[in-house]
Design an enzyme around this catalytic site. Sequence first.
Site, PDB file in Angstrom:
ATOM      1  N   GLN A  74     -23.808  -9.452 -30.600  1.00 18.29           N
ATOM      2  CA  GLN A  74     -25.189  -9.148 -31.278  1.00 18.29           C
ATOM      3  C   GLN A  74     -25.255  -7.587 -30.998  1.00 18.29           C
ATOM      4  O   GLN A  74     -25.081  -7.017 -30.137  1.00 18.29           O
ATOM      5  CB  GLN A  74     -26.197  -9.730 -30.143  1.00 18.29           C
ATOM      6  CG  GLN A  74     -27.443  -9.399 -30.518  1.00 18.29           C
ATOM      7  CD  GLN A  74     -28.540  -9.819 -29.422  1.00 18.29           C
ATOM      8  OE1 GLN A  74     -28.220  -9.686 -28.314  1.00 18.29           O
ATOM      9  NE2 GLN A  74     -29.633 -10.214 -29.861  1.00 18.29           N
ATOM     10  N   LYS A 353       4.193  -0.086   4.493  1.00 13.63           N
ATOM     11  CA  LYS A 353       4.045  -0.292   3.076  1.00 13.63           C
ATOM     12  C   LYS A 353       5.299  -1.080   2.536  1.00 13.63           C
ATOM     13  O   LYS A 353       6.425  -0.551   2.660  1.00 13.63           O
ATOM     14  CB  LYS A 353       3.976   1.115   2.259  1.00 13.63           C
ATOM     15  CG  LYS A 353       3.461   1.048   0.808  1.00 13.63           C
ATOM     16  CD  LYS A 353       4.511   1.048  -0.067  1.00 13.63           C
ATOM     17  CE  LYS A 353       5.382   2.297  -0.110  1.00 13.63           C
ATOM     18  NZ  LYS A 353       6.498   2.340  -1.348  1.00 13.63           N
ATOM     19  N   HIS A 365       3.183   3.716  17.326  1.00 13.09           N
ATOM     20  CA  HIS A 365       2.116   4.936  17.377  1.00 13.09           C
ATOM     21  C   HIS A 365       3.034   5.808  16.376  1.00 13.09           C
ATOM     22  O   HIS A 365       4.195   6.061  16.344  1.00 13.09           O
ATOM     23  CB  HIS A 365       1.575   5.458  18.507  1.00 13.09           C
ATOM     24  CG  HIS A 365       2.646   5.564  19.315  1.00 13.09           C
ATOM     25  ND1 HIS A 365       2.259   5.274  20.825  1.00 13.09           N
ATOM     26  CD2 HIS A 365       3.814   5.825  19.547  1.00 13.09           C
ATOM     27  CE1 HIS A 365       3.412   5.355  21.709  1.00 13.09           C
ATOM     28  NE2 HIS A 365       4.285   5.858  20.762  1.00 13.09           N
TER      29      HIS A 365
END
Length: 456
Positions: A74, A353, A365
Amino acid sequence: MAKDIISVVLAAGESEQMKSNIPRAIFPVLGKPMASYALDAINGLGSAKNVMVIKEGNEDIEKAYENKAEFVYQNEAIGTLDAVKKARGFFDNTSSYVFVLPADAPLIDTQTLISALKYHEEFKNEATVITAIVDNPDGYGRVIRNSIGDVVSIVEQKNANQGELDINEVNSSMYIFNSEALSYALDNYDVLSDEYDKNNLIHSIEVLIKTGRRVGAYDADDADAILGINDRIQLFEVEAIMRSKINMEHMRNGVTIMAPATTYIEPGVIIGQDTVIEPNVHLRAGTVIGKNVKVGANSIITNCKIHDGVDILNSVMVDSEVCEGAHIGPFAYLRPNSKIGKNVKIGDFVEIKNASLDEGTKVSHLTYVGDSDVGKKVNFGCGCVTVNYDGKKKYRTTIGDNAFIGCNTNLVSPVTVKDNAYIAAGSTITDEVPESALAIARSRQINKLDWKDRRK
């Protein structure tokens, strides 16, 4: 239910009131594109085909709903009746139920549609308008019934007289049509294309009423189900309702949410019994959490699988898996494709990662472990780095079981550390470390006596 269901989702609207360049149909609502809620609701009813009316050339919408809907276009926003006409090729000459749904009402749910269809069939309606009784009907079209409850008209607010304005049953802009009746209404309404209001789909309802076809109105049990979003204030209001419903459902299923008002859980998240969610937690799409998990305050978890008994403190996790009994955080960051084994400890300011860490390993740490395969019961001292990038390519590090990685060690990938090996603190390792060996890769200490006095 003998007839097929076809949905027509009206999604050609822009986002002017949202003050956004993002099309309304894909504007994010609790992490999902807005129109996806209508599609999910109608798919739950067993829709045979979904047709989405959009503005031509809107590739973002087509990409978002690829394989989820057929598209018709439309190009001029001249009204909802014209939009439905664009989709009539999918329901003309069929014997089906046509659901017309707005793209911007994300609280609509399958149960409301099931109940509306049951009502439609029970009363043998040719069209059914889904309505709601609301405390504040401002901005909505009013549903006018006769003395026996039949719908006689729907009046837009701007055209309503004072008596009609006092009615608090409102039109949701959600409809069920018998396909034959909808085609008839579209064929027999004289659209005045220069008058937007005359191109409103409610006038197809008027055609059916005036020609003696039965039109009903199903009053939704949950008035919130019809709420639409036109601006960011309404977005805030709808998301608040949605979040509350999601949180309450999890609590009913045995999850403790300590501060529901500050807890953000997206649709589709799964949480096991006796898990505790502390304040300000964000659980995003695709996340699955097991039983007896503790998710500490301010944690953000996206598309992760968390097994039973995991303890997470104030950490960010994306596209990762954490196995039973592991401890994560505080201030840890699990980046995509990380797998944390059973009883592994990931401590404060540790980043993982694209790495797998096997059972019992400790990274306590200030350490980065990227692109690595780490064995069982490995111990990383403070400040270790897997040096996985040479400026052009990334390489992997392999560490065997029971290895000990001393503080401030750099493992320059690709490199292998064998089982039971030790690495002295401060070493930069570039070659394989044999099994049970001690690797020392640092300069011998030299003390220059009286150096400070000579410098002066």
